[in-house]
Design a protein around this motif. Sequence first.
Motif, PDB file in Angstrom:
ATOM      1  N   GLU A 116      62.964  80.422  33.380  1.00 57.81           N
ATOM      2  CA  GLU A 116      62.114  79.722  32.415  1.00 57.81           C
ATOM      3  C   GLU A 116      62.865  78.526  31.831  1.00 57.81           C
ATOM      4  O   GLU A 116      64.081  78.591  31.604  1.00 57.81           O
ATOM      5  CB  GLU A 116      61.727  80.664  31.269  1.00 57.81           C
ATOM      6  CG  GLU A 116      60.732  81.730  31.641  1.00 57.81           C
ATOM      7  CD  GLU A 116      59.327  81.178  31.852  1.00 57.81           C
ATOM      8  OE1 GLU A 116      59.028  80.099  31.348  1.00 57.81           O
ATOM      9  OE2 GLU A 116      58.553  81.857  32.551  1.00 57.81           O
ATOM     10  N   PHE A 138      61.866  75.265  28.775  1.00 63.44           N
ATOM     11  CA  PHE A 138      60.820  74.792  27.870  1.00 63.44           C
ATOM     12  C   PHE A 138      61.352  73.629  27.046  1.00 63.44           C
ATOM     13  O   PHE A 138      62.503  73.645  26.614  1.00 63.44           O
ATOM     14  CB  PHE A 138      60.377  75.925  26.924  1.00 63.44           C
ATOM     15  CG  PHE A 138      59.181  75.579  26.088  1.00 63.44           C
ATOM     16  CD1 PHE A 138      57.913  75.572  26.637  1.00 63.44           C
ATOM     17  CD2 PHE A 138      59.320  75.257  24.739  1.00 63.44           C
ATOM     18  CE1 PHE A 138      56.804  75.247  25.871  1.00 63.44           C
ATOM     19  CE2 PHE A 138      58.212  74.937  23.965  1.00 63.44           C
ATOM     20  CZ  PHE A 138      56.950  74.932  24.537  1.00 63.44           C
ATOM     21  N   THR A 139      60.510  72.635  26.850  1.00 68.74           N
ATOM     22  CA  THR A 139      60.836  71.518  25.968  1.00 68.74           C
ATOM     23  C   THR A 139      60.022  71.637  24.687  1.00 68.74           C
ATOM     24  O   THR A 139      58.789  71.671  24.747  1.00 68.74           O
ATOM     25  CB  THR A 139      60.522  70.173  26.651  1.00 68.74           C
ATOM     26  OG1 THR A 139      61.359  70.038  27.796  1.00 68.74           O
ATOM     27  CG2 THR A 139      60.783  69.008  25.701  1.00 68.74           C
ATOM     28  N   ALA A 140      60.691  71.752  23.578  1.00 68.42           N
ATOM     29  CA  ALA A 140      60.024  71.833  22.275  1.00 68.42           C
ATOM     30  C   ALA A 140      60.287  70.536  21.507  1.00 68.42           C
ATOM     31  O   ALA A 140      61.398  70.003  21.538  1.00 68.42           O
ATOM     32  CB  ALA A 140      60.548  73.020  21.478  1.00 68.42           C
ATOM     33  N   ILE A 141      59.258  70.046  20.838  1.00 65.34           N
ATOM     34  CA  ILE A 141      59.416  68.874  19.981  1.00 65.34           C
ATOM     35  C   ILE A 141      59.655  69.385  18.564  1.00 65.34           C
ATOM     36  O   ILE A 141      58.772  69.964  17.934  1.00 65.34           O
ATOM     37  CB  ILE A 141      58.160  67.978  20.024  1.00 65.34           C
ATOM     38  CG1 ILE A 141      57.787  67.639  21.475  1.00 65.34           C
ATOM     39  CG2 ILE A 141      58.384  66.712  19.199  1.00 65.34           C
ATOM     40  CD1 ILE A 141      58.851  66.919  22.261  1.00 65.34           C
ATOM     41  N   LEU A 142      60.863  69.201  18.078  1.00 66.51           N
ATOM     42  CA  LEU A 142      61.224  69.731  16.749  1.00 66.51           C
ATOM     43  C   LEU A 142      60.825  68.763  15.638  1.00 66.51           C
ATOM     44  O   LEU A 142      60.539  69.186  14.520  1.00 66.51           O
ATOM     45  CB  LEU A 142      62.724  69.999  16.676  1.00 66.51           C
ATOM     46  CG  LEU A 142      63.290  71.013  17.677  1.00 66.51           C
ATOM     47  CD1 LEU A 142      64.750  71.282  17.344  1.00 66.51           C
ATOM     48  CD2 LEU A 142      62.494  72.310  17.658  1.00 66.51           C
ATOM     49  N   GLU A 160      62.357  71.738  11.542  1.00 65.71           N
ATOM     50  CA  GLU A 160      61.825  73.064  11.264  1.00 65.71           C
ATOM     51  C   GLU A 160      62.598  74.100  12.099  1.00 65.71           C
ATOM     52  O   GLU A 160      63.056  73.796  13.206  1.00 65.71           O
ATOM     53  CB  GLU A 160      60.338  73.119  11.618  1.00 65.71           C
ATOM     54  CG  GLU A 160      59.449  72.417  10.596  1.00 65.71           C
ATOM     55  CD  GLU A 160      59.474  73.133   9.263  1.00 65.71           C
ATOM     56  OE1 GLU A 160      60.079  72.593   8.314  1.00 65.71           O
ATOM     57  OE2 GLU A 160      58.914  74.239   9.157  1.00 65.71           O
ATOM     58  N   PRO A 161      62.739  75.314  11.594  1.00 70.38           N
ATOM     59  CA  PRO A 161      63.460  76.350  12.351  1.00 70.38           C
ATOM     60  C   PRO A 161      62.780  76.617  13.690  1.00 70.38           C
ATOM     61  O   PRO A 161      61.549  76.594  13.775  1.00 70.38           O
ATOM     62  CB  PRO A 161      63.354  77.588  11.445  1.00 70.38           C
ATOM     63  CG  PRO A 161      63.037  77.049  10.084  1.00 70.38           C
ATOM     64  CD  PRO A 161      62.262  75.799  10.293  1.00 70.38           C
ATOM     65  N   TYR A 162      63.574  76.870  14.706  1.00 68.63           N
ATOM     66  CA  TYR A 162      63.003  77.160  16.021  1.00 68.63           C
ATOM     67  C   TYR A 162      63.652  78.407  16.604  1.00 68.63           C
ATOM     68  O   TYR A 162      64.873  78.534  16.631  1.00 68.63           O
ATOM     69  CB  TYR A 162      63.187  75.972  16.977  1.00 68.63           C
ATOM     70  CG  TYR A 162      62.183  76.033  18.109  1.00 68.63           C
ATOM     71  CD1 TYR A 162      60.899  75.534  17.946  1.00 68.63           C
ATOM     72  CD2 TYR A 162      62.512  76.647  19.319  1.00 68.63           C
ATOM     73  CE1 TYR A 162      59.961  75.628  18.959  1.00 68.63           C
ATOM     74  CE2 TYR A 162      61.572  76.737  20.342  1.00 68.63           C
ATOM     75  CZ  TYR A 162      60.300  76.226  20.149  1.00 68.63           C
ATOM     76  OH  TYR A 162      59.365  76.333  21.149  1.00 68.63           O
ATOM     77  N   GLU A 163      62.809  79.320  17.082  1.00 60.82           N
ATOM     78  CA  GLU A 163      63.291  80.553  17.711  1.00 60.82           C
ATOM     79  C   GLU A 163      63.410  80.342  19.208  1.00 60.82           C
ATOM     80  O   GLU A 163      62.454  79.912  19.859  1.00 60.82           O
ATOM     81  CB  GLU A 163      62.320  81.701  17.441  1.00 60.82           C
ATOM     82  CG  GLU A 163      62.222  82.085  15.972  1.00 60.82           C
ATOM     83  CD  GLU A 163      61.591  83.456  15.805  1.00 60.82           C
ATOM     84  OE1 GLU A 163      62.034  84.425  16.464  1.00 60.82           O
ATOM     85  OE2 GLU A 163      60.641  83.558  15.016  1.00 60.82           O
ATOM     86  N   GLY A 187      65.498  82.757  21.253  1.00 55.30           N
ATOM     87  CA  GLY A 187      66.357  83.853  21.674  1.00 55.30           C
ATOM     88  C   GLY A 187      66.270  84.185  23.155  1.00 55.30           C
ATOM     89  O   GLY A 187      67.184  84.809  23.705  1.00 55.30           O
ATOM     90  N   TRP A 188      65.188  83.773  23.800  1.00 54.08           N
ATOM     91  CA  TRP A 188      65.042  84.045  25.230  1.00 54.08           C
ATOM     92  C   TRP A 188      65.909  83.111  26.072  1.00 54.08           C
ATOM     93  O   TRP A 188      66.141  83.377  27.255  1.00 54.08           O
ATOM     94  CB  TRP A 188      63.572  83.871  25.648  1.00 54.08           C
ATOM     95  CG  TRP A 188      63.017  82.510  25.337  1.00 54.08           C
ATOM     96  CD1 TRP A 188      62.401  82.110  24.186  1.00 54.08           C
ATOM     97  CD2 TRP A 188      63.072  81.356  26.181  1.00 54.08           C
ATOM     98  NE1 TRP A 188      62.058  80.777  24.265  1.00 54.08           N
ATOM     99  CE2 TRP A 188      62.457  80.290  25.478  1.00 54.08           C
ATOM    100  CE3 TRP A 188      63.558  81.115  27.472  1.00 54.08           C
ATOM    101  CZ2 TRP A 188      62.340  79.013  26.015  1.00 54.08           C
ATOM    102  CZ3 TRP A 188      63.432  79.839  28.002  1.00 54.08           C
ATOM    103  CH2 TRP A 188      62.826  78.810  27.276  1.00 54.08           C
ATOM    104  N   TRP A 209      67.945  81.601  16.369  1.00 53.70           N
ATOM    105  CA  TRP A 209      67.434  80.476  15.576  1.00 53.70           C
ATOM    106  C   TRP A 209      68.294  79.230  15.746  1.00 53.70           C
ATOM    107  O   TRP A 209      69.524  79.308  15.755  1.00 53.70           O
ATOM    108  CB  TRP A 209      67.433  80.852  14.089  1.00 53.70           C
ATOM    109  CG  TRP A 209      66.538  81.983  13.750  1.00 53.70           C
ATOM    110  CD1 TRP A 209      66.859  83.309  13.702  1.00 53.70           C
ATOM    111  CD2 TRP A 209      65.159  81.898  13.402  1.00 53.70           C
ATOM    112  NE1 TRP A 209      65.756  84.042  13.342  1.00 53.70           N
ATOM    113  CE2 TRP A 209      64.702  83.209  13.149  1.00 53.70           C
ATOM    114  CE3 TRP A 209      64.271  80.847  13.267  1.00 53.70           C
ATOM    115  CZ2 TRP A 209      63.400  83.487  12.775  1.00 53.70           C
ATOM    116  CZ3 TRP A 209      62.966  81.113  12.898  1.00 53.70           C
ATOM    117  CH2 TRP A 209      62.545  82.424  12.657  1.00 53.70           C
TER     118      TRP A 209
END
Lengths: 310, 111
Positions: free
Chosen positions: B4, B6-10, B23-26, B28-29, B88
Amino acid sequence: MNDGKETGPLTNAPAFDDMETAMLRALRLADPALSRFDPMRRIISHDDFARGHCGWSQLVGNYEDTLDTMLPGYAQHTSAMLSTLGHWDAGSHGGVDSSYALKIATRPRPGAQNVAIKRLTMRERCPIRFEAFVTFKPEATELKLSEADVRSFGFLFDLQGGDEDGPIDRVMPHMRFLNAADGKHLQKWQFKPETTKFTAIGDSDKTASHYHLAPDGWKDLPGGAQRLCYNEIATKVNWTYLRFDFDLAEMKALSFRCNDREFDMSGFEPIRIPAMKNLWCMLNVCLFAETDVAKRAFLYVDSVCISGDF
Amino acid sequence: MLSENFTAILARNEDWSAVATTEPYEAGWAREAVIFVRTLKEPQGPQPKAIVELSPDGIRWLPEGSLLQLPETKDGIAMARIAHFGNWLRLRAVFDDGASSTVIVTLHLKS
């Protein structure tokens, strides 16, 4: 739910019969991943969030030339995340039957919202069914129950028929559970029959935007009061079942269930706006969370099953 | 099975000044992460080193150890690689009075 009889002029799907209906039911009831859902004939997507984000992304607003043109309602959105619902006092809560759930988190200011979206298109104008197991909580920053800190959570579809369908609308059924407002614990389902006015984005006349989740314009679903299982501290959660049926032919809500309650949808109205020039056959599904206080609200989604009667 | 990612926009088009955090981002995977910061406008004043932070609960934070020099020009990009971060993640920057930057912060995760 299909009853073994052809229900309409399905042009892209084979007719179904009683044997298929019985076999589908038996196979799905025997499958632990599907048995807790009640899908229509065709499963469009089945997302358990143990295989990544499963196509649920951030709802980003429209813009042109500069991101400054994005409406503030959209600018606040951030990416959903995969969570084990880890809490400071009790560790990871986990999902219904896997470690992970999709987490939609607002920012910590009153009225903040966040939205996750799955973007599809439709191949049949027929009934579709949205089912999900969800739960909501505020961020556990206080040693209090905090049951009135989350303002709402909900879901919506964003739909438009095909380019040869003639004069049609863009149709957006919205449903939210208004948990609280201004500190009052209200606990009722609402729908939204009107959106806010459109704003032109940029100067090319190609893009416009409207923040359809603006706080005004929500109406109570008749008989829609419901007390959900919130549990007894801010870090205990219980999963809630949602089921919403919508007919893509008539563009009309058919039914809505939350846990043991089936609601009368005869008074429900979706948002209807003129069809837009780039959205033919659009079938979008959104999930959203909204906080009532200066504390993050979390909508957790264990799983989603979207199915259609085709 | 493909791993896996993933691209997250923080943070997107956020004006940062004083004390700014994502913002906090989880995550853990994920076993590894890269945080990118791109400046969308000409930064104002001296640009600080941003701090990658970890948390046991998404509420209380402490430095992970990685620093990320925020770009001093428009469209500049900075990056930090992170591993062994638990669950986190967030990015924090402290600006001097009068200093600011408009940023897009992206988090790239891989299992």
